[in-house]
Design a protein around this motif. Sequence first.
Motif: not given
Length: 654
Positions: A64-66, A237-244
């Motif tokens: 759910l968090f991801n 995947l969302p972590g990489f996009v969010a960091f960018e």
Amino acid sequence: MQVDLEEGDDGAQVARLPRFQQAVFQRQRLRRFAIGLGTLAALGLVLGFFIGLFAPQTLWPALLFNQSAALLVLVAGLQSAWWVTQWRARAMNPLAPVADADEAEVPEGWYERLLEDFSQRWLMLLRKIGAPTLWLGGWVLLALLCVEQAWNLDLPPAALGVSATIGATVALTLAFGLLVLERQLAQENGAQWPEAGTLAQLTRMVIISLVLGAACLFFVKETSVWPVRLVVLIGLLPGFVAFELLLRAVLSLFSPHREQLEPPLLARSFGADLLRWPPQPLLALQHELHHRFGIDLRQVWAFTYMRRAFIPVLGVVAFVGWSLTGVHEIPLQGRGIYERFGKPVTVLGPGLHAGLPWPLGRVLAVENGVVHELATSVGETSVPVQADPADGPAPMTANRLWDASHVNDKSQVIASSRADKQSFQIVNMDVRFVYRIGLSDQAALAATYNSADVPTLIRSTASRILVHDFASRTLDGLLGEDRVGLAEEIGRAVQADLEKLDSGVEILATVVEAIHPPAGAANAYHGVQAAQIGAQALIARERGAAAEATHQAQLQASIARDQAMATAHEINATAKATDLKFTAEQKACANAGQAFVLEQYLSQLSQGLTNARLLVLDHRLGGNNNAPTIDLRTFTLPADPALSRKTAQPGAAH
């Protein structure tokens, strides 16, 4: 091309552009999408939080968090595009500035002026940063926090039952709805909506996360570990996009901001742009360089030559790499068995060795003198090894008390004899073997090909030897004199069996760490031992008391005898001295006569009147006719009144 209103682009001119004509409609769509997806993300966060409170070791909180993090990234992109469409809508219908007739009141006190100055500075700083940058940074930071909360690669696998099917169905339904949205955004004309392609890429990222999560829910089992691990790794995947996106928001602070210049879309992601089929990362990089910096790599002949020679060069590199698989490096603490076409040829020592490439030739690693310690209990494999600080408390493995259960203890049946009846007892023991693979080449070959698992072979052989050896031993013997040679006997027996099996293993030492009754019976055994020790102590204490009384009587008798002998010797010596003195006085009296008698008389008189004050009167003083004259002026009367009266009578002193 960005529109600059300061260069003469008024509302009539920008009204002819398609993206400005559709700005109001696009803003409404983006607002609805952002509110709906934001609500779903908030619902996922709340569910994940509450499930994490009651069942933290399941995959639901991580999933759910991801998924919520992916939705938050998409919401951040939608809101960033909403700010751009809002600027276009305002450019179509500019609002005339309204002048405030009432002048602002000037604060009178210094405290009010300080607060006003402080608020004005913060407002100016926030205005320079811009609301789009602040909102984008807030959304992506929340997404990164969700990914961090879901990161737990130690989650155990578990069956979820019907809830997994329901969750997968909901995820696939939401993914289908987002797929329809992604297709609509992908088919939008770039002239009418330039941001639609970027939003489609972010939507594609959310769809991939939802599909992977549904697949994990479909295949989750109690024995499958990969679905649980994949659920956690989805957050990359969302972590990489969010960091960018966060990095782009920070870098936008260093770009000039003008209210009359059309703002660019901040939520552009190079990572999300790669989520296409077929993947074309170089083409995307080339397009970015041409769009951002005006560099067209298609006009460079070197890149054209590299593209043509890529396949031959790749083939040569692959062939050289395949050939290098025949070069093997063996470390100093290892050996290697070289197999050519599956047949062992030789044993290689430490260093570099060349042979046929894989799979024609390969090298199997073998230890070279590495010493291992193995416990007979299988529970040792499930205990994690951790380093304990030197100045901290003692670890649990150092607890050797009998009433504590140890991980490496193994129960064993031993003989027992009570009241001429044979029986059996149970004892816990911790026996360890220190072993290594033999140093010879034959031992290395035997350890590699004759046994699939050397520790299991040693453990099973040692268990059989211990059962056979302990069957004839008693508890008192194991805790006493038999323990001295027990380790040597077990080690020799295990080594003999391993040599019969041609295992190539060499037993270096056998260590008996502990032998004691089971933890449950330890207190009873301690009670029996305490009773025996108490009886022995009582006997010893009574024997000591008897010995003490005997020696005390002997001492008193010896003292009385010595005292009697000393008294007898003293009386005898006194009698002898008196006899000698009497004999001497007889001889002196015979020789001196009256002089000796007078001398003795004066001596006795001097001894008797040593402390007395005397006045001696001699009748021979003054001749026969003259009486002695006494001067009573200096004469001190005695203290006794009777004596005073006698002294005062005339004629009392002669």
